[in-house]
Scaffold this active site. Structure first.
Site, short mmCIF file in Angstrom:
data_model
loop_
_atom_site.label_atom_id
_atom_site.label_comp_id
_atom_site.label_asym_id
_atom_site.label_seq_id
_atom_site.Cartn_x
_atom_site.Cartn_y
_atom_site.Cartn_z
N GLU B 50 0.81 -1.23 0.00
CA GLU B 50 0.00 0.00 0.00
C GLU B 50 0.84 1.27 0.00
O GLU B 50 0.37 2.32 -0.45
CB GLU B 50 -0.97 0.01 1.18
CG GLU B 50 -2.11 -1.01 1.06
CD GLU B 50 -1.79 -2.37 1.66
OE1 GLU B 50 -0.60 -2.63 1.95
OE2 GLU B 50 -2.71 -3.18 1.84
N PHE B 112 -11.00 -7.36 13.85
CA PHE B 112 -9.93 -7.79 12.95
C PHE B 112 -9.65 -6.69 11.93
O PHE B 112 -10.57 -6.15 11.32
CB PHE B 112 -10.34 -9.09 12.24
CG PHE B 112 -9.30 -9.54 11.23
CD1 PHE B 112 -8.04 -9.92 11.64
CD2 PHE B 112 -9.59 -9.56 9.87
CE1 PHE B 112 -7.08 -10.31 10.73
CE2 PHE B 112 -8.65 -9.94 8.94
CZ PHE B 112 -7.38 -10.32 9.37
N GLN B 113 -8.39 -6.37 11.76
CA GLN B 113 -7.94 -5.32 10.84
C GLN B 113 -8.61 -3.97 11.12
O GLN B 113 -8.88 -3.20 10.21
CB GLN B 113 -8.13 -5.74 9.38
CG GLN B 113 -7.19 -6.89 9.01
CD GLN B 113 -7.08 -7.14 7.52
OE1 GLN B 113 -8.03 -6.92 6.77
NE2 GLN B 113 -5.92 -7.62 7.08
N LYS B 162 -17.42 -0.74 6.20
CA LYS B 162 -17.89 -1.72 5.21
C LYS B 162 -19.41 -1.70 5.06
O LYS B 162 -19.92 -1.77 3.95
CB LYS B 162 -17.41 -3.12 5.62
CG LYS B 162 -17.67 -4.16 4.55
CD LYS B 162 -17.00 -5.49 4.88
CE LYS B 162 -17.20 -6.46 3.71
NZ LYS B 162 -16.53 -7.75 3.97
N MET B 477 24.47 9.23 1.38
CA MET B 477 24.38 10.49 2.10
C MET B 477 24.72 10.28 3.58
O MET B 477 25.35 11.14 4.21
CB MET B 477 22.98 11.10 1.93
CG MET B 477 22.88 12.53 2.42
SD MET B 477 24.04 13.63 1.60
CE MET B 477 23.07 14.19 0.20
#
Lengths: 175, 577
Positions: B50, B112-113, B162, B477
Site C-alpha cells: 500500500e 480484525f484489521q 464496510k 548520504m
C-alpha cells in the site's frame, strides 16, 4: 504572554482532537481549553488559553485557521474582553472550619451547593486570579477536591465572534 | 434508482474524471472492489504494497496536477499508506486516499484489521473524513477532491466502514461545493502588491527564490515573464526545479544545502529577496540567524502559515503564485520606475564571478563511474525531456544538480519528508499519466530496496520505466555525513549481501544491465532508451567515495559552504553591503 483564543468549530466528531493535536504536534502550550455547542447546533465554541511570543501566537492563529473544521477565530486578548472560570471545590467543614469556610465563601461571593457533616462543596465563578485567591484562602481548612472549568471568554462591546445564521455548513449544487 | 454505497463511491470517482486508482484489496474494501469489477471507466492498478499505492498516486498527481487516488483496506492497508500520505503532505501533493473500515457496529471493538484511520492520519493530512451514512458518500468525496486540489494542495483521507458501502441511497454527484469553513484565497492584496513592487524595484542585489508553489499553481510561465521582465537572478528550491527554465542564463541553479555556490552566495548577499511559493525550509536557509543578513524580504504564498514562520518578512502577500505573479508583472509594467540597471550590472558581474568557479566540478579522470557523469549522460541522451523521479540521498541531489529541468512537473521527488522508497512507485504513476514519455527513476541500491516489490506491478501493467541505480554499496548520504561529521565512523551505512540487481530485474521479467566502466555508461543508456516498451534496470557500479558538493553543513550559513576539491580556483568569499 498569555493569550485567549476563541473559535467557532464545526460541531463534528474529531474537531476537538484536530485542535489539541495541532498544539502537541507543533509544541505549543495549552493552559486551558473549554468547549461546548453554541445556540447553533452545527457549531461548537472553543476557548483556549495559551502562552507564547507574538511570533508563536501568530503561527498558532494561522495554523488554527488552516484547520478545515475551524470556521472563525478571534484573539480575545487583542481587545477588551470578559473572562470567567467556574470552580467547584470540596473542602473540609468539620469543627472550626465549618464557620470559616462559610465566611470565606460569602466574602468571595461563592455559593455552598452541597453540605455533609464533614464537607462543604462551594461554587465560585470569576477570573483565574480570583479563583486562585479563593483556593489559597481555603487551603488552611483542608481542601478535598478542586474542579476548574477552564476559561470561557467573550469580547466586550460590539466586537463579536459569530457566523451568519443563514450560512450552511456546505452548499452543493447539482446540474 | 438506489445504488449501494460502493457503487456510489465508484460513480463519484467516474464523475470526478478519475483515470486511475492505485490500490490493494482486503476485507473491509471488498464491496468497493466488487463495484470496481462491474465497471471499466476507472482503471485500477494493483500495487504490491500500500505504500506503493500512495506514492504512485502521488507521482500521478505531481506530474499532472490532478488529484491522485489510492484505495486500500482497513488496518494494515491504511497504516501502510501513512508514509505515502505524509510524503504528499510535506510536498503539498493532492491525494485522495479511500480506506475501507470495519463495519460501523464493530468500530471500537478491536475488530480484525481495525485501526483508527482518521486518528492515525490526522497529523499528516490536509483533512480527513469518517463516513457514517451512505447518504454522505457523494458529498464527502466531492469535498475530498475539492479540499485536496484547491488552496495549498494536500492529501485527504476518506474512511468508509464496510456496512456503509453496502447500504443503499439515491446517487447524485454535486457539481460544485462551497464550505463556510474553507475559502482559500487566490488574489493578492492590492496594497501589498504595490508595496512589493516598490521594494522589488529598489533592489540593488535582488534574488528571486521560488519553490514548489510555482509548480502547483501552474505559474511557470508567469514566473518566466516576471524574471525576464526584471532581469533579476532566479534560484529554485529542490521542489521548485522546472518552475524556471534551468538552461536560461538568469537561472543560477538550486539553492540550499546542496545548491550551487552562485545561488547560495547570491541569496546570502542579496539586499531584496523575492520568495514565491517557497517556505524557507531548514535545508534551504541553513542556520536562520545567518540567513540573508542584508535582505529585505517579499514573500508570496498561498498558505498564510508559511509566511513569517521561520524568517521575518517585510512584505507578505497571501495568494496563489500564478495570480500574484500576474498582478506583480502588470504593476511593474505600469509603473515608470525601472530596475536599477547599473546596480544590476555589477550584481551580475559578481554572480558570474561566483558562477565561473563551476561549483559542480568533479573528477573526470578516473576509472570509476562517477554518478554525476551518469546523470549528465542521461540529461544529454533524453535531451532534457524526460520525467525524472528520484529516491532520497546523494543520487537525488546529483539528479537535481545535473539534470536541467526546463519545464515544470518533470522532476518528481520527496523533498520535504525525504522518503526513501518513493522513486519507483511514483514513477509508475508518472508513466501511467504519460504513457509515451520517457520516465527515468534515479535511485540508489539502498532506496530502491524499500519499494522494490513494485517491479512486479511494473511488469503487470507494462510500465517501461528506466531505472538508473547509482550503486555505491553505501547509504551514500549517510556515509558522507559520517565522513565529514563523525570522523569516518561508518556506522551501519554499508550494506553487505546486496542482491544481483541485473538478475533480480530479470527475475521480475524486466531487462537488467550491470555497468561497471565509465566507457560503458553512454552505450548502456542508449540501449535502454531504445527499449521503448520495456522496463530496464541499469545497475551502475559507481565510485563508493564520491560526495555531493557544494555542501552547507547543518547549522551553518550560506557563506560557510564546503566546496568540491576539484574546483579550478579557490572560492571567493567576501561580504558585500
Amino acid at each position: 504572554m498569555r493569550h485567549i483564543i476563541a473559535m467557532l468549530l464545526e460541531n463534528e466528531a474529531g474537531a476537538l482532537s484536530r485542535v489539541a493535536g495541532l498544539f502537541s504536534a507543533r509544541g505549543y502550550n495549552i493552559e486551558s481549553l473549554s468547549v461546548a455547542p453554541t445556540e447553533d447546533p452545527t457549531l461548537s465554541r472553543l476557548t483556549l488559553v495559551t502562552t507564547g511570543s507574538d511570533e508563536i501566537i501568530e503561527q498558532i492563529t494561522k495554523q488554527l485557521n488552516k484547520l478545515i473544521d475551524v470556521v472563525r477565530l478571534m484573539e480575545l486578548t487583542d481587545g477588551p474582553h470578559i473572562e470567567r472560570e467556574l470552580l467547584l471545590v470540596k473542602v473540609n467543614a468539620a469543627g472550626n472550619a465549618r464557620e470559616e469556610v462559610k465566611r470565606l465563601a460569602e466574602i468571595f461571593r461563592g455559593r455552598i451547593i452541597d453540605v455533609t457533616d464533614k464537607n462543604y462543596t462551594v461554587e465560585l465563578t470569576g477570573d483565574g486570579e480570583k479563583l486562585d485567591a479563593f483556593i489559597e484562602a481555603l487551603r488552611p481548612s483542608g481542601i478535598v477536591e478542586v474542579v476548574r472549568s477552564g476559561v470561557s471568554g467573550i469580547a466586550r462591546g460590539d466586537r463579536s465572534l459569530r457566523v451568519e445564521k443563514t450560512s450552511a455548513r456546505a452548499t452543493a449544487t447539482q446540474d | 434508482m438506489e445504488l449501494s454505497g460502493a457503487d456510489i463511491l465508484i460513480r463519484c470517482l467516474q464523475d470526478e474524471g478519475v483515470e486511475y486508482i492505485f490500490g490493494y484489496p482486503g476485507g473491509a474494501a471488498l464491496h468497493i472492489y466488487d463495484a470496481l469489477y462491474r465497471q471499466d471507466k476507472v482503471k485500477h492498478i494493483l500495487v504490491r504494497h500500500e505504500q506503493g499505492a500512495a506514492h504512485a498516486a502521488d507521482g500521478y498527481a505531481r506530474s499532472t496536477g490532478k488529484a491522485g487516488v489510492a484505495l486500500v483496506t482497513s488496518g494494515p492497508g491504511v497504516t501502510n499508506t501513512v508514509t505515502g500520505i505524509a510524503t504528499a503532505y510535506m510536498d503539498s501533493s493532492p491525494l485522495v486516499v479511500i480506506s475501507g473500515q470495519v463495519p460501523s457496529q464493530l468500530i471500537g471493538q478491536d475488530a480484525f484489521q481495525e485501526c483508527d484511520a482518521v486518528g492515525i492520519t490526522r497529523p499528516c493530512v490536509k483533512h480527513n473524513f469518517l463516513v457514517k451514512d451512505v447518504k454522505d458518500i457523494a458529498i464527502t468525496i466531492k469535498k475530498a477532491f475539492y479540499i485536496a486540489t484547491t488552496g495549498r494542495p494536500g492529501p485527504v483521507l476518506v474512511d468508509i466502514p464496510k456496512d456503509i458501502t453496502a447500504h443503499k441511497a439515491e446517487y447524485a454527484y454535486p457539481k460544485t461545493i462551497s464550505m463556510r469553513s474553507y475559502n482559500p484565497v487566490t488574489k493578492g492584496h492590492p496594497g501589498q502588491i504595490k508595496k512589493a513592487v516598490e521594494l522589488i524595484l529598489s533592489a540593488k542585489r535582488p534574488m528571486i527564490y521560488t519553490g514548489g508553489g510555482i509548480i502547483w499553481a501552474e505559474a511557470a510561465e508567469e514566473l518566466t515573464d516576471f524574471v525576464r521582465l526584471l532581469g533579476y537572478p532566479c534560484t529554485n528550491t529542490l521542489m521548485g526545479l522546472g518552475g524556471y527554465p534551468a538552461t536560461d542564463p538568469l537561472f543560477v541553479g538550486m539553492l540550499g544545502m546542496h545548491g550551487t555556490y552562485e545561488a547560495n552566495m547570491g541569496t546570502h548577499q542579496s539586499d531584496v529577496l523575492i520568495a514565491i511559493g517557497a517556505r524557507f525550509d531548514d535545508r534551504v536557509t541553513g542556520e536562520l540567524s545567518k540567513f540573508c543578513p542584508h535582505a529585505r524580504i517579499v514573500h508570496v504564498d498561498i498558505d498564510p502559515s508559511s509566511i513569517a514562520k521561520n524568517v521575518p518578512v517585510e512584505v507578505p502577500i497571501v495568494g496563489s503564485a500564478k495570480a500574484v505573479l500576474q498582478e506583480l508583472t502588470k504593476a511593474i509594467k505600469a509603473t515608470k520606475k525601472k530596475p536599477d540597471a547599473a546596480a544590476l550590472k555589477s550584481w551580475w558581474a559578481q554572480i558570474n564571478e561566483w558562477r565561473a568557479l563551476n561549483c559542480l566540478a568533479y573528477d573526470r579522470k578516473t576509472e570509476l563511474i562517477k554518478p554525476q557523469y551518469v546523470l549528465e549522460k542521461l540529461y544529454e541522451l533524453t535531451k532534457g525531456q524526460a520525467y525524472v523521479t528520484s529516491d532520497v540521498g546523494q543520487h537525488q541531489m546529483w539528479a537535481a544538480q545535473f539534470y536541467k529541468f526546463d519545464k515544470p512537473r518533470h522532476w518528481i521527488n520527496s523533498g520535504g519528508l525525504g522518503t526513501m522508497g518513493f522513486g519507483l512507485p511514483s514513477a509508475m504513476g508518472v508513466q501511467l499519466a504519460h504513457p509515451n514519455k520517457t520516465v527515468a527513476c534515479v535511485t540508489g541500491e539502498a532506496s530502491i530496496q524499500m519499494c522494490i516489490q513494485e517491479l512486479s506491478t511494473c511488469k503487470q501493467y507494462d510500465l517501461p520505466i528506466k531505472i538508473i541505480n547509482l550503486n555505491n554499496r553505501y547509504m551514500g548520504m549517510v556515509r558522507q555525513w559520517q565522513e565529514f561529521f563523525y570522523d569516518k565512523r561508518y556506522s551501519h551505512s554499508y550494506m553487505d549481501a546486496l542482491p544481483d540487481f541485473e538478475r533480480l530485474a530479470e527475475a521480475y521479467g524486466h531487462v537488467g544491465m550491470k555497468i561497471e566502466k565509465p566507457g560503458d555508461v553512454e552505450g548502456a543508456l542508449k540501449e535502454a532508451l531504445k527499449l521503448k516498451d520495456r522496463l530496464v534496470f541499469m545497475d551502475f557500479i559507481t565510485d563508493q567515495a564520491e560526495n555531493v558538493f557544494p555542501m552547507i553543513p547543518a547549522g551553518k550559513g550560506h557563506n560557510e559552504i564546503i566546496m568540491s576539491p576539484f574546483l579550478a580556483a579557490a572560492p571567493i568569499n567576501r561580504e558585500l553591503a
